[in-house]
Design an enzyme around this catalytic site. Structure first.
Site, PDB file in Angstrom:
ATOM      1  N   PRO A 116      -0.269  16.133  -3.731  1.00  0.00           N
ATOM      2  CA  PRO A 116      -0.642  16.503  -2.366  1.00  0.00           C
ATOM      3  C   PRO A 116       0.584  16.875  -1.535  1.00  0.00           C
ATOM      4  CG  PRO A 116      -1.846  14.561  -3.052  1.00  0.00           C
ATOM      5  CD  PRO A 116      -0.862  14.855  -4.147  1.00  0.00           C
ATOM      6  N   CYS A 117       0.431  17.920  -0.726  1.00  0.00           N
ATOM      7  CA  CYS A 117       1.600  18.518  -0.070  1.00  0.00           C
ATOM      8  C   CYS A 117       1.978  17.868   1.254  1.00  0.00           C
ATOM      9  CB  CYS A 117       1.347  20.005   0.157  1.00  0.00           C
ATOM     10  SG  CYS A 117       0.050  20.340   1.377  1.00  0.00           S
TER      11      CYS A 117
END
Length: 420
Positions: A116-117
């Site tokens: 996840p960014c």
């Protein structure tokens, strides 16, 4: 057959590109339940197409059979190829065991995926009062490395946001440097480039850092990914969809018009099967939306400028944070060669699309957003309980890697396996 494992898989944009290029997915691992259901439905799609049973899938897109009936129409191992579980230190033994059971004596040739960014994104750091310090998502790359250590694939592909280039840990050390060093300790040289999806046939400005790792000590292996000269405008990807207004449309099948651009077929958004289009489904407008849309469109028409959310009258702002994502309520204009980045918060913030023939005065539908991400029209975005959800569809679409970009990366990497 080149077998790959997709971890932190999301809704499968990256994976779909590799499947198109001829790679075989062994497992997808993802913690979000709605995204896992989307992956399962897509796995069922690929099986049914291979078996010549596309009529079953068409019935599902028309809402004539349930998700349970769809899944019952394919072997259990197809649905079980998606593992819904958080990747953590405690879950690794179970995950490895499930993967090992499915591959038997075969090996994993490639691992793809990106954690996840939010932990690396500049916007994520600016929104968090602790600037993401101590957030466990900062260290998911260490778990990625555990998969490399255990399976020893020939290559890996790690995708993330540009913020990774500047993100640092509590001691001020760059995360990217720490990642590369850790991957090297596990036997991989890593090289990276920043790729803009618009250079590879996607009608959207979306820049991402793509790391490619190769087992061993060889350098200068990053493949040349052929760029595509863009000869289309945004209307090319949207104009054949039915004209609808706010609150109209359906999650289930609608028929697009015959007025299609060649782009739709070149980007493989429409294929050889006559599947109905799903999720062409607009959210309702309220008076506040309409007033903001008018301001946004006036700014675009008069000066070709996008709305600065922080400059809206205070009575029209519903978001407390006016410093980040100031490009909310973007105008997606049909005569432009590309749109701005399609984001996960699109359903909440709304986008206005100026069609060359009709002023529709509404937000984008999930299908329009999916097309800008080059998802094929037969890609169905699932919810948790079974009832379709615009919000969850937008979230999955906005977080995904554009399929066409993923396919171009996969096509460039594929010869590396044969050369070795």
């Amino acid at each position: 057959m080149i077998r790959f494992l997709d971890i932190f898989a999301g809704a499968g944009g990256l994976s779909e590109g590799f499947i198109r290029a001829g790679f075989f997915p062994v497992k997808h691992i993802e913690m979000d339940e709605a995204a896992c259901n989307t992956l399962r439905t897509r796995a069922a799609y690929h099986y049914l197409i291979k078996e010549g049973k596309q009529k079953i899938y068409k019935k599902y897109l028309l809402g004539e059979i349930s998700r349970v009936e769809l899944y019952d129409s394919v072997p259990a191992e197809v649905i079980d190829s998606v593992i819904q579980e958080e990747i953590s230190k405690t879950s690794l033994p179970s995950l490895f065991n499930q993967i090992d059971s499915s591959i038997g004596n075969n090996k994993i040739d490639l691992i793809i995926g990106g954690p996840p960014c939010q932990a690396y994104s500049i916007a994520g750091r600016s929104r968090d009062p602790n600037r993401m310090v101590g957030d466990k998502r900062n260290y998911l790359y260490k778990l990625y490395a555990e998969f490399l250590r255990y399976y020893k694939p020939e290559y890996f592909v790690f995708e993330n946001v540009l913020g990774l280039l500047s993100a640092k840990d509590e001691e001020g050390e760059p995360y990217l440097e720490k990642m590369v060093n850790l991957f090297k300790q596990n036997g991989y040289e890593t090289e990276q480039k920043v790729l803009n999806a618009n250079d590879y046939g996607v009608l959207q400005q979306r820049r991402r850092i793509i790391l490619i790792g190769k087992r061993g000590s060889e350098r200068n292996f990053y493949p040349e990914i052929t760029k595509i000269e863009n000869k289309y405008t945004v209307s090319s990807v949207l104009k054949d969809l039915p004209k609808i207004h706010a609150g109209e449309g359906s999650a289930y099948g609608v028929k697009e018009s015959s007025d299609s651009s060649p782009y739709i077929f070149e980007a493989k958004i429409r294929g050889k099967f006559d599947f109905p289009v799903t999720f062409h489904w607009a959210r309702p407008n309220n008076e506040r939306d309409l007033e903001i849309y008018r301001i946004a469109v006036d700014a675009w028409n008069s000066e070709k400028k996008r709305l600065d959310y922080s400059k809206l009258p205070e009575r029209l702002r519903s978001h407390k944070n006016s410093k980040d994502f100031v490009d909310r309520f973007k105008v997606v204009a049909g005569d432009m060669p590309y749109s701005q980045t399609i984001v996960a918060h699109i359903s909440k913030d709304g986008h206005y699309y100026i069609h060359p023939d009709i002023d529709q005065n509404r937000s984008l539908t999930p299908r329009e957003a999916a097309r800008l991400q080059t998802f094929p029209d037969d890609y169905f975005f699932e919810s948790v309980k079974g009832s379709p959800s615009r919000t969850l569809a937008f979230k999955q679409i906005g977080n995904a890697v554009p399929v066409l970009l993923a396919e171009k990366i996969a096509e460039a990497i594929k010869p590396l396996f044969h050369n070795n």
